[in-house]
Design an enzyme around this catalytic site. Structure first.
Site, PDB file in Angstrom:
ATOM      1  NE  ARG A 177      -2.211   0.090   3.468  1.00 36.93           N
ATOM      2  CZ  ARG A 177      -2.674   0.035   4.700  1.00 36.93           C
ATOM      3  NH1 ARG A 177      -3.922   0.287   4.938  1.00 36.93           N
ATOM      4  NH2 ARG A 177      -1.891  -0.285   5.706  1.00 36.93           N
ATOM      5  NE  ARG A 238      -6.835 -13.781   9.280  1.00 35.39           N
ATOM      6  CZ  ARG A 238      -5.782 -14.262   9.945  1.00 35.39           C
ATOM      7  NH1 ARG A 238      -4.949 -15.095   9.359  1.00 35.39           N
ATOM      8  NH2 ARG A 238      -5.561 -13.927  11.208  1.00 35.39           N
ATOM      9  CD  GLU A 267      -9.335 -20.273   7.095  1.00 39.11           C
ATOM     10  OE1 GLU A 267      -8.758 -20.125   6.005  1.00 39.11           O
ATOM     11  OE2 GLU A 267      -8.761 -20.231   8.210  1.00 39.11           O
ATOM     12  CG  HIS A 285      -5.390 -20.631   8.892  1.00 36.26           C
ATOM     13  ND1 HIS A 285      -6.383 -19.707   8.808  1.00 36.26           N
ATOM     14  CD2 HIS A 285      -4.291 -19.934   9.335  1.00 36.26           C
ATOM     15  CE1 HIS A 285      -5.949 -18.519   9.175  1.00 36.26           C
ATOM     16  NE2 HIS A 285      -4.661 -18.630   9.496  1.00 36.26           N
ATOM     17  N   GLY A 287       0.031 -21.881   8.680  1.00 37.14           N
ATOM     18  CA  GLY A 287       1.188 -21.003   8.451  1.00 37.14           C
ATOM     19  C   GLY A 287       2.099 -20.857   9.656  1.00 37.14           C
TER      20      GLY A 287
END
Ligand code: DGY
Length: 326
Positions: A177, A238, A267, A285, A287
């Site tokens: 960003r 995500r 999920e 999930h 990670g």
């Protein structure tokens, strides 16, 4: 009298012990997830909540828990919590940055290697007893080394991924960003490019930005079309930053080569069409899921909560304005 706290999921005993030194702990070592109603009931009279991304701390819950002073999320991401609603009520919210960067970066790399070298596909083939012998053109993959890595989201985890890429002689480009400081770019050996340039040039596109209304479906049909047909998409941040239906379509029709996914929309009820595809590697999930890291995350959350309830500024406070409301 010790303040009462609820811990919504099973955690390691050492973090329960830290909490118990200062609080009366209502734990859930049985790990049966609470419904929103059950959580509100458990929280009656409680000042602290240690929760996970599976718990929704929304305005409806907050309205039902007048004694609550602090919410410690056992995650770096906190999109499960309505932070403005907490701030308005003077409820401090904390997360667990830093302790999971390396493990999460490792998993992003595991997904890159697994998709590029078709590891799960060939493992299934071997297990089925179908391997009859070596062939020159068997199970050809693509190289990770010397490829172009495009990282979207150059925070701590993005930088940890870039660091690993150096060992694979990869060219690293990134989009964020806001452009990161020159010394971070130099350390990561990463060049800032526009989102479109990244999508057009990267052999691997790795998503590492937080989920928010602004990043919802950041990668959809239009963005997937801008990627190379040989490119691989990795989502280890995500669910929701990718439009899963559009990704499934892209994987089916060869718009991109493959995807490696740790996270999904809705999920754990992932889109069943993923299960039919060979060119996607799916993990649930995980990670940050090494014992050391998950232990560190729970401990960080416990310390954040204790600090907040002792009236100290918790180390990982995400809404400092909440302290002014009190
Ligand atoms: C995080 O910390 O946000 C992770 O997704 C939790 O596993």
């Amino acid at each position: 009298m010790k303040p009462k706290v609820v811990v919504t999921r099973e955690v390691f005993d050492d973090s329960i012990a830290v909490l118990a030194g200062h609080c009366e702990v209502i734990d859930n070592q049985a790990d049966v997830p609470y419904t929103p109603d059950a959580l509100a009931t458990k929280l009656a009279g409680c000042e602290g909540l240690m929760c996970a991304l599976t718990d929704k701390v929304d305005a409806a819950l907050i309205a039902r828990v007048p004694h609550l002073k602090a919410v410690a999320n056992i995650a770096v991401g906190y999109n499960n919590i309505d932070v403005p609603a907490c701030t308005a009520r003077g409820i401090q919210v904390t997360n667990t940055p830093g302790v999971l960067d390396d493990s999460t970066a490792d998993l992003a790399f595991a997904l890159m290697l697994a998709t590029a070298r078709r590891v799960t596909e060939v493992e299934a083939y071997i297990r089925k007893g179908e391997w009859t012998g070596w062939k020159l053109k068997q199970w050809l993959g693509v190289d990770v080394h010397h490829a172009t890595l495009g990282i979207i989201g150059m925070g701590r985890i993005g930088q940890a991924i870039a660091k690993r890429a150096a060992g694979f002689d990869m060219k690293v480009i990134y989009h964020n960003r806001t452009r990161v400081a020159p010394e971070i770019e130099a350390r990561a050996n990463a060049a800032y490019v526009s989102m479109d340039a990244l999508l057009a040039q990267a052999d691997f596109v790795v998503l590492q930005m937080p989920y928010s209304p602004e990043t919802h479906h950041l990668i959809g049909a239009a963005q997937l079309k801008k990627m190379k047909p040989s490119a691989i998409l990795i989502n280890s941040t995500r669910g929701g930053v990718v439009d899963d239906a559009a990704l499934i379509d892209a994987l089916k029709h060869g718009t991109i080569r493959a995807a490696g996914l740790d996270v999904f929309e809705n999920e754990p009820k992932l889109n069943p069409a993923f299960l039919e595809l060979k060119n996607v590697v799916l993990v649930p999930h995980i990670g940050s899921s090494t014992e050391a890291t998950r232990r560190a995350m729970a401990m960080t959350a416990a310390k954040n909560l204790v600090a907040a309830l002792r009236g100290e500024r918790p180390p990982n406070l995400v809404n400092p304005a909440a302290r002014e409301q009190r």
